[in-house]
Scaffold this motif. Structure first.
Motif, short mmCIF file in Angstrom:
data_model
loop_
_atom_site.label_atom_id
_atom_site.label_comp_id
_atom_site.label_asym_id
_atom_site.label_seq_id
_atom_site.Cartn_x
_atom_site.Cartn_y
_atom_site.Cartn_z
N UNK A 255 0.82 -1.21 0.00
CA UNK A 255 0.00 0.00 0.00
C UNK A 255 0.85 1.26 0.00
N UNK A 256 1.93 1.25 0.81
CA UNK A 256 2.80 2.42 0.84
C UNK A 256 3.45 2.63 -0.52
N UNK A 257 3.85 1.55 -1.18
CA UNK A 257 4.49 1.69 -2.50
C UNK A 257 3.52 2.29 -3.52
N UNK A 258 2.27 1.88 -3.48
CA UNK A 258 1.29 2.45 -4.41
C UNK A 258 1.10 3.94 -4.15
N UNK A 259 1.00 4.31 -2.86
CA UNK A 259 0.83 5.73 -2.52
C UNK A 259 2.07 6.53 -2.91
N UNK A 260 3.25 5.98 -2.66
CA UNK A 260 4.49 6.68 -3.00
C UNK A 260 4.62 6.85 -4.51
N UNK A 261 4.24 5.84 -5.27
CA UNK A 261 4.31 5.94 -6.73
C UNK A 261 3.45 7.10 -7.23
N UNK A 262 2.25 7.23 -6.66
CA UNK A 262 1.39 8.32 -7.06
C UNK A 262 1.95 9.67 -6.68
N UNK A 263 2.52 9.74 -5.47
CA UNK A 263 3.10 11.00 -5.01
C UNK A 263 4.27 11.43 -5.89
N UNK A 264 5.18 10.49 -6.16
CA UNK A 264 6.37 10.84 -6.93
C UNK A 264 6.03 11.19 -8.37
N UNK A 265 4.97 10.60 -8.90
CA UNK A 265 4.53 10.95 -10.25
C UNK A 265 4.07 12.39 -10.32
N UNK A 266 3.47 12.87 -9.23
CA UNK A 266 2.95 14.25 -9.20
C UNK A 266 3.95 15.27 -8.65
N UNK A 267 5.05 14.80 -8.09
CA UNK A 267 6.06 15.72 -7.56
C UNK A 267 6.67 16.55 -8.69
N UNK A 268 7.07 17.79 -8.40
CA UNK A 268 7.73 18.61 -9.43
C UNK A 268 9.04 17.97 -9.86
N UNK A 269 9.36 18.10 -11.14
CA UNK A 269 10.59 17.53 -11.69
C UNK A 269 11.44 18.65 -12.28
N UNK A 270 12.73 18.45 -12.26
CA UNK A 270 13.65 19.43 -12.84
C UNK A 270 14.50 18.70 -13.88
N UNK A 271 13.84 18.02 -14.80
CA UNK A 271 14.54 17.20 -15.78
C UNK A 271 15.50 18.02 -16.64
N UNK A 272 15.10 19.24 -16.98
CA UNK A 272 15.95 20.08 -17.83
C UNK A 272 17.30 20.32 -17.15
N UNK A 273 17.27 20.52 -15.85
CA UNK A 273 18.52 20.74 -15.11
C UNK A 273 19.45 19.55 -15.29
N UNK A 274 18.95 18.34 -15.08
CA UNK A 274 19.80 17.16 -15.13
C UNK A 274 20.27 16.87 -16.56
N UNK A 275 19.45 17.20 -17.55
CA UNK A 275 19.89 17.05 -18.94
C UNK A 275 21.11 17.94 -19.22
N UNK A 276 21.06 19.16 -18.71
CA UNK A 276 22.17 20.10 -18.93
C UNK A 276 23.40 19.66 -18.14
N UNK A 277 23.22 19.16 -16.92
CA UNK A 277 24.34 18.66 -16.14
C UNK A 277 25.05 17.54 -16.90
N UNK A 278 24.28 16.66 -17.49
CA UNK A 278 24.86 15.56 -18.26
C UNK A 278 25.68 16.10 -19.43
N UNK A 279 25.18 17.14 -20.10
CA UNK A 279 25.91 17.73 -21.22
C UNK A 279 27.20 18.40 -20.74
#
Length: 308
Positions: A255-279
């Motif tokens: 149950x906790x894993x299902x709730x955490x999966x939903x939470x993390x899906x809705x959490x803000x993401x900074x994907x652009x930052x990590x893409x630039x770090x990789x570059x």
């Protein structure tokens, strides 16, 4: 005894140079002629050669003076002062060379840009120093991390999250860092860099537990990423989930894993930052190293697979 002109000729320098060092006490005259002209003993030639050698290393006059004084005291190599001066100059020269490499790569960024992009690239490059400072990037994360987080935990996170600009960058890496700098300094609403839900639950004490546990989970996930393994349950995911369970004060259950999966899906993401770090951190022709961002995305994907 040499006249000032004879000494200059034997040393291969100008009379003006000899007079300059004499006037500053670096090259003492031995005597004066009846007409008041300077006279130098044979040791002055060796001393003048030494002064020129030290100046050729770009050592400043105060350091040259101290090195000469140590030699007069019987230390032939100039001793500790020479060693310290050379080490300091090497450090300074390394910084100068690094700055020049960044400027050269920056010029190539502009040179290689399509005509319609040159003005924008110039603006980007104009916002950072060469070599660049990472202070703006660190400031971005300090504002994002949970308040009152311990200094040790904060420093450990920043060490992972803030990229180290390469000493010999390719133009693409310079452009990526300029874009990264623009990303972390641009005006934006707080929602765009919003806090994950777990920050509110962690508090000052829990933040250290959170990020220490996430660092371990990211390392485990990075090993899978390097082998191109798709997201899947396993040790990395178990560590990831256990970290969140510890912060929330609960157990790792389905149950906790299902709730955490939903939470993390809705959490803000900074994907652009990590893409630039990789570059920024990936040299041309080399394989990108996993970042905390790509490891986090892999783990969220593994969690989604596990609860499906």
């Amino acid at each position: 005894m040499f006249s000032i002109g004879e000494l200059a000729e034997r040393a291969g320098v100008t009379v003006k140079t000899v007079r300059f060092y004499s006037d500053r006490g670096l090259l003492p005259e031995t005597a004066r002629s009846a007409g008041g002209h300077r006279r130098y003993g044979p040791e002055a030639l060796d001393r003048l050669h030494l002064i020129r050698s030290l100046r050729a290393l770009d050592l400043p006059l105060p350091q040259v003076r101290r090195i000469l004084a140590e030699e007069e005291d019987g230390d032939e190599g100039g001793g500790a002062t020479l060693e310290e001066a050379v080490a300091g100059r090497l450090t300074a020269l390394g910084s100068e060379l690094r700055a020049l490499r960044w400027r050269e790569a920056g010029l190539r960024v502009v040179q290689e840009a399509p005509p319609e992009e040159r003005t924008d690239r110039l603006r980007l490059l104009g916002t950072m120093t060469a070599p660049p400072s990472t202070e703006a990037v660190a400031r971005f994360w300090r504002a994002w991390l949970p308040p009152r987080m311990s200094a040790r935990a904060r420093s450990a996170f920043l060490e992972r999250a803030v990229p180290h600009p390469p000493d010999e960058p390719a133009p693409a890496q310079v452009l990526a860092f300029a874009r990264l700098h623009a990303f972390v300094t641009r005006p934006c609403g707080r929602d765009e860099r919003g806090q994950p839900e777990v920050h509110r639950a962690a508090g000052a004490r829990g933040a250290a537990v959170l990020y220490e546990g996430l660092a371990e989970a990211y390392d485990l996930a990075a090993a899978r990423l390097r082998h191109d393994r798709p997201p899947a349950p396993g040790e990395a995911l178990d560590c990831f989930v256990a970290t969140y369970a510890s912060v929330y004060g609960t157990r790792d259950t389905a149950g906790f894993r299902r709730a955490l999966a939903g939470q993390l899906t809705n959490d803000p993401r900074i994907d652009r930052y990590w893409d630039l770090v990789s570059e920024v951190t990936t040299a041309p022709g080399t394989r990108p190293e996993p970042t905390p961002g790509t490891a986090h995305a892999w783990l969220v994907g593994a969690l989604a697979v596990g609860v499906a």
